[in-house]
Design a protein around this motif. Structure first.
Motif, PDB file in Angstrom:
ATOM      1  N   PRO A  96      44.633  22.931  50.563  1.00 23.59           N
ATOM      2  CA  PRO A  96      45.631  23.382  51.256  1.00 23.59           C
ATOM      3  C   PRO A  96      47.021  22.499  50.624  1.00 23.59           C
ATOM      4  O   PRO A  96      47.714  21.931  51.562  1.00 23.59           O
ATOM      5  CB  PRO A  96      45.593  22.859  52.805  1.00 23.59           C
ATOM      6  CG  PRO A  96      44.454  21.636  52.442  1.00 23.59           C
ATOM      7  CD  PRO A  96      43.633  22.098  51.394  1.00 23.59           C
TER       8      PRO A  96
ATOM      9  N   SER B 297      50.472  23.918  49.115  1.00 25.59           N
ATOM     10  CA  SER B 297      51.191  25.200  48.947  1.00 25.59           C
ATOM     11  C   SER B 297      52.351  24.467  48.123  1.00 25.59           C
ATOM     12  O   SER B 297      53.162  25.159  47.603  1.00 25.59           O
ATOM     13  CB  SER B 297      51.459  25.626  50.236  1.00 25.59           C
ATOM     14  OG  SER B 297      52.228  25.143  50.951  1.00 25.59           O
TER      15      SER B 297
ATOM     16  N   ALA C 239      45.801  28.404  48.993  1.00 26.29           N
ATOM     17  CA  ALA C 239      47.278  27.749  48.720  1.00 26.29           C
ATOM     18  C   ALA C 239      47.399  27.438  47.392  1.00 26.29           C
ATOM     19  O   ALA C 239      48.546  27.542  46.786  1.00 26.29           O
ATOM     20  CB  ALA C 239      47.483  26.693  49.860  1.00 26.29           C
TER      21      ALA C 239
ATOM     22  N   ASP D  48      55.158  26.691  48.763  1.00 27.25           N
ATOM     23  CA  ASP D  48      55.090  27.966  48.101  1.00 27.25           C
ATOM     24  C   ASP D  48      54.083  28.680  48.630  1.00 27.25           C
ATOM     25  O   ASP D  48      52.849  29.082  48.080  1.00 27.25           O
ATOM     26  CB  ASP D  48      54.938  27.764  46.732  1.00 27.25           C
ATOM     27  CG  ASP D  48      55.221  28.843  45.734  1.00 27.25           C
ATOM     28  OD1 ASP D  48      55.669  29.837  46.141  1.00 27.25           O
ATOM     29  OD2 ASP D  48      55.241  28.841  44.422  1.00 27.25           O
ATOM     30  N   GLU D  49      54.095  29.408  49.653  1.00 24.73           N
ATOM     31  CA  GLU D  49      53.183  29.984  50.701  1.00 24.73           C
ATOM     32  C   GLU D  49      52.769  31.416  49.942  1.00 24.73           C
ATOM     33  O   GLU D  49      53.326  32.092  49.557  1.00 24.73           O
ATOM     34  CB  GLU D  49      53.592  30.047  52.082  1.00 24.73           C
ATOM     35  CG  GLU D  49      53.804  29.074  52.746  1.00 24.73           C
ATOM     36  CD  GLU D  49      52.736  27.864  52.982  1.00 24.73           C
ATOM     37  OE1 GLU D  49      51.645  28.500  52.909  1.00 24.73           O
ATOM     38  OE2 GLU D  49      52.841  26.789  53.263  1.00 24.73           O
TER      39      GLU D  49
END
Length: 411
Positions: free
Chosen positions: A255, A257, A270, A260-261
């Motif tokens: 997880p 990100s 992610a 920057d999803e």
């Protein structure tokens, strides 16, 4: 090799000893019985009896090495695995290419074939057609069926259920999730499904490195494949670690990100979206179109859509400011993801592979600098030996092990 149980019957112990002898002879490509005894702690009588049985069954043969021809007296004969039990086949299926390679039981490569994909996101039918094409190019001469292949091992992105051979978490290939890949490959190459085995690409890649590459002799290893997708393989105490359901090493789903999803509903992890090949291209394109991106755009022949990691690497080596800015940002993202895994696994060595590894020491030096500030104990970081061939090399190693298992079933 797996550890023998605490209580083992004489029959099972003998099969395990046979396997040990086959494995050692296979890996040494010529070894005397005396040398074998120094590696495998069995009595001379046991080694003689087992070797004699394996020779009588046609699995081993004795030969006179050329180096022994110059020795005085009667030199000892060496042992090697025979080549007449059939052909082994390794297949590596990826979003960018399909590779097939055949070998003898002794480990001699017979033929190789590689077919590049021509689609940004290939689908199931298209890739299986490439599998058929790649295998046809290296099929042994004969009746034209795949029954000439004694054992087939298939390497694939995603997670493979060890019980059903169904693939999941492979968003780079349309229609791959939920596919019974064992049955699909067997059908498209005309092979008995019981001869086919399916494994995660990164598991086979780290296996290849541990047997004959940059992880040989290393006890604990983290293998990181950095490409369009991001994945990993783990060796702990010399053994491949798959996890409870075969998903150990799915690093792309960390997880991380960095704001920057990934697109909603894409099932892309992610960290993969934020630091994989797509991210380098996205951020590189944006930088090329900014006021300071003239040189980066020029390196892409004036086409911003052509900016990718390799273009960025070229710009960094020239000292282009826009390229350096993108490189530093993306390299840190990669280092942060690797750091998360390093803190859990505490590997002795981290191996970097995949398309982004083309950055070579430029990328590794940046990762070392960033990683040293993020982890409590710094591992050694190297490029993987086999690069993009890790999956097919590992598939042939696994095919050898599967074939030896079939010829030496535990009672």
């Amino acid at each position: 090799m797996s550890t023998a149980p605490l209580f083992d019957s004489p029959q099972r112990a003998r099969v395990r000893n046979r396997r040990s002898i086959l494995d050692v002879v296979h890996s040494n490509r010529g070894i005397t019985r005396t040398q074998l005894g120094s590696i495998i702690k069995l009595s001379k009588t046991s080694i003689k009896e087992i070797c004699d049985d394996l020779i009588a069954e046609g699995l081993l043969e004795e030969f006179q090495p050329k180096s022994a021809e110059r020795q005085q007296g009667r030199p000892a004969l060496s042992l090697r695995v025979t080549t007449h039990h059939g052909v082994l086949l390794g297949i590596d299926i990826g979003a960018d290419k399909v590779s097939a390679r055949s070998s003898t039981f002794a480990g001699d490569v017979l033929a190789s074939s590689e077919v590049r994909t021509r689609r940004e996101k290939p689908d199931r039918g298209y890739l299986l057609g490439l599998v058929e094409q790649a295998v046809s190019a290296i099929r042994p001469t004969g009746d034209g069926t795949a029954e000439q292949f004694h054992t087939v091992v298939v390497s694939t992105p995603g997670v493979v259920d060890p019980q059903t051979n169904v693939v999941s978490l492979a968003p780079q290939i349309a229609g791959w999730d939920g596919l019974d890949l064992r049955a699909a490959v067997a059908e498209c190459i005309g092979c008995d499904p019981t001869r086919v085995f399916v494994e995660r690409q990164t598991d086979l890649s780290v296996l290849a490195e541990s047997i004959a590459g940059a992880a040989k002799g290393i006890d604990t290893v983290l293998y990181v494949h950095l490409g369009i997708g991001i994945g990993g393989g783990i060796i702990v105490r010399g053994e491949l670690s798959r996890g409870a359901s075969g998903a150990a090493g799915e690093l792309g789903y960390l997880p991380l990100s960095f704001g920057d999803e990934p697109p909603a509903g894409s099932r892309i992890g992610a960290w993969e979206w934020a630091a994989g090949g797509r991210a380098w291209a996205r951020h590189g394109r944006a930088a090329a179109l900014e006021p300071g991106g003239a040189r980066l755009l020029e390196l892409a022949d004036g086409d911003a859509d052509s900016v990718d990691a390799e273009v960025i690497f070229r710009g960094v080596r020239e000292g282009d400011t826009a390229s350096v800015d993108v490189f530093d940002r993306m390299a840190y993202r990669i280092a942060a993801g690797i750091a998360a895994a390093v803190c859990v696994i505490n590997p002795e060595r981290v191996l970097v592979a995949g398309g982004l590894s083309k950055g070579g020491e430029l990328l590794l030096d940046s990762l070392r600098d960033d990683l040293s500030t993020l982890v409590p104990i710094m591992p050694d970081i190297q490029l993987a030996t086999f690069g993009g061939d890790g999956g097919v090399v590992g598939a042939l190693h696994k095919a050898t092990a599967r074939a030896f298992d079939a010829l030496n079933p535990l009672p």
